[in-house]
Design a protein around this motif. Structure first.
Motif, short mmCIF file in Angstrom:
data_model
loop_
_atom_site.label_atom_id
_atom_site.label_comp_id
_atom_site.label_asym_id
_atom_site.label_seq_id
_atom_site.Cartn_x
_atom_site.Cartn_y
_atom_site.Cartn_z
N GLU A 16 0.84 -1.20 0.00
CA GLU A 16 0.00 0.00 0.00
C GLU A 16 0.87 1.25 0.00
N VAL A 17 1.89 1.25 0.84
CA VAL A 17 2.81 2.40 0.90
C VAL A 17 3.53 2.57 -0.44
N LEU A 18 3.93 1.47 -1.04
CA LEU A 18 4.64 1.53 -2.32
C LEU A 18 3.76 2.14 -3.41
N LEU A 19 2.48 1.80 -3.42
CA LEU A 19 1.57 2.36 -4.43
C LEU A 19 1.46 3.88 -4.26
N LEU A 20 1.36 4.34 -3.01
CA LEU A 20 1.30 5.78 -2.77
C LEU A 20 2.62 6.43 -3.15
N GLN A 21 3.72 5.77 -2.84
CA GLN A 21 5.04 6.28 -3.21
C GLN A 21 5.12 6.51 -4.72
N ASP A 42 11.47 13.07 -0.67
CA ASP A 42 11.76 11.64 -0.56
C ASP A 42 10.41 10.93 -0.59
N ALA A 43 10.01 10.44 -1.74
CA ALA A 43 8.67 9.89 -1.92
C ALA A 43 8.41 8.68 -1.01
N ALA A 44 9.42 7.84 -0.84
CA ALA A 44 9.25 6.64 -0.01
C ALA A 44 8.98 7.03 1.44
N HIS A 45 9.80 7.94 1.97
CA HIS A 45 9.63 8.37 3.36
C HIS A 45 8.32 9.13 3.54
N THR A 46 7.99 9.98 2.58
CA THR A 46 6.76 10.77 2.66
C THR A 46 5.54 9.88 2.64
N ALA A 47 5.55 8.87 1.78
CA ALA A 47 4.42 7.95 1.70
C ALA A 47 4.24 7.17 3.00
N GLU A 48 5.35 6.70 3.56
CA GLU A 48 5.28 5.96 4.82
C GLU A 48 4.79 6.85 5.95
N LEU A 49 5.29 8.08 5.99
CA LEU A 49 4.89 9.03 7.03
C LEU A 49 3.40 9.34 6.94
N PHE A 50 2.92 9.53 5.71
CA PHE A 50 1.51 9.85 5.51
C PHE A 50 0.63 8.67 5.92
N MET A 51 1.01 7.45 5.55
CA MET A 51 0.21 6.29 5.91
C MET A 51 0.20 6.07 7.42
N LYS A 99 -0.94 20.62 1.01
CA LYS A 99 -0.53 22.02 1.09
C LYS A 99 0.97 22.12 1.31
N GLY A 100 1.51 21.22 2.11
CA GLY A 100 2.95 21.22 2.36
C GLY A 100 3.75 20.80 1.15
N LEU A 101 3.12 20.04 0.25
CA LEU A 101 3.82 19.58 -0.95
C LEU A 101 3.59 20.49 -2.15
N THR A 102 2.74 21.50 -1.97
CA THR A 102 2.42 22.38 -3.08
C THR A 102 3.66 23.14 -3.56
N ARG A 103 3.82 23.20 -4.85
CA ARG A 103 4.94 23.94 -5.41
C ARG A 103 4.74 25.45 -5.20
N ASP A 104 5.81 26.18 -5.35
CA ASP A 104 5.76 27.62 -5.12
C ASP A 104 4.80 28.34 -6.06
N ASP A 105 4.52 27.72 -7.21
CA ASP A 105 3.61 28.35 -8.16
C ASP A 105 2.15 28.04 -7.86
N GLY A 106 1.94 27.32 -6.74
CA GLY A 106 0.57 27.02 -6.32
C GLY A 106 0.05 25.69 -6.81
#
Length: 208
Positions: free
Chosen positions: A127-132, A148-157, A198-205
């Protein structure tokens, strides 16, 4: 071989139904055998013990979940749509199979058994890998900030799991949470998703 496979599937289907309705502890191998008009030794021929049957049930349920999740995430056109689709599917399975106690609490397993825990850990890793992969695709398309997509996905889950555990703890005395409990879990998980994106949003919105 075909007949044997069919019998095994019938046992699995009945076990899933009984476990989901009565829970794992309150279901016996004798009851499953009686439901199928099958002798207990016949059930044990396909599943040597209750643990092996539980593991097979877990793999059946979560396998179906991961398969459906992969399709939903692949169809999603953006990160928010992907995550919200995942939340809706998680809620559907969590509520349907709540009595199995295979939810978000890693310690809420039916038995302190290494095989059961290993099976759950492995499937949750899928499941974490799919979100990653969703996050990596969005980063590559420059729709969200590089991370870091792997760490971010695990943290979010882990965060989703924490919400579920906290909400359900308030209904701990009930064998089955009421509808408000499941609705509250989903609502709070969606709120956290908005903050997460919101935390992952790029500077251009751009967010999705």
């Amino acid at each position: 071989m075909i007949v044997a496979d069919k019998k095994r599937e019938l046992i699995l289907e009945k076990a899933v139904a009984r476990f989901a309705h009565f829970g794992i502890h309150k279901t016996t191998m004798n009851e499953i055998a009686d439901d199928l008009s099958m002798s207990k030794p016949s059930v044990y021929y396909y599943f040597p013990d209750k643990i092996s049957l539980i593991v097979a049930v877990i793999e059946r349920i979560f396998g179906e979940y991961v398969e459906k999740l992969a399709v939903l995430l692949d169809k999603a056109t953006g990160v928010e749509e992907a995550i919200f689709s995942m939340l809706e599917l998680r809620r559907e399975f969590y509520q349907k199979y709540f009595m199995l106690h295979l939810g978000d609490n890693p310690h809420d397993t039916p038995f302190a058994n290494a095989d059961i825990k290993e099976s759950i850990v492995n499937i949750r890793a899928s499941e974490v890998l799919l979100l990653q992969q969703v996050l990596e695709r969005a980063i590559k398309q420059e729709k969200i900030k590089s991370a870091d997509a792997a760490h971010t996905a695990e943290l979010f889950m882990d965060t989703l799991s924490g919400i579920s555990v906290c909400v359900m703890a308030k209904q701990a005395r009930q064998p089955m949470p009421d509808q408000k409990g499941f609705d509250e879990v989903l609502s709070k998980q969606k709120e956290v998703t908005h903050l997460f994106l919101k935390g992952l949003t790029r500077d251009d919105g751009t967010a999705n």
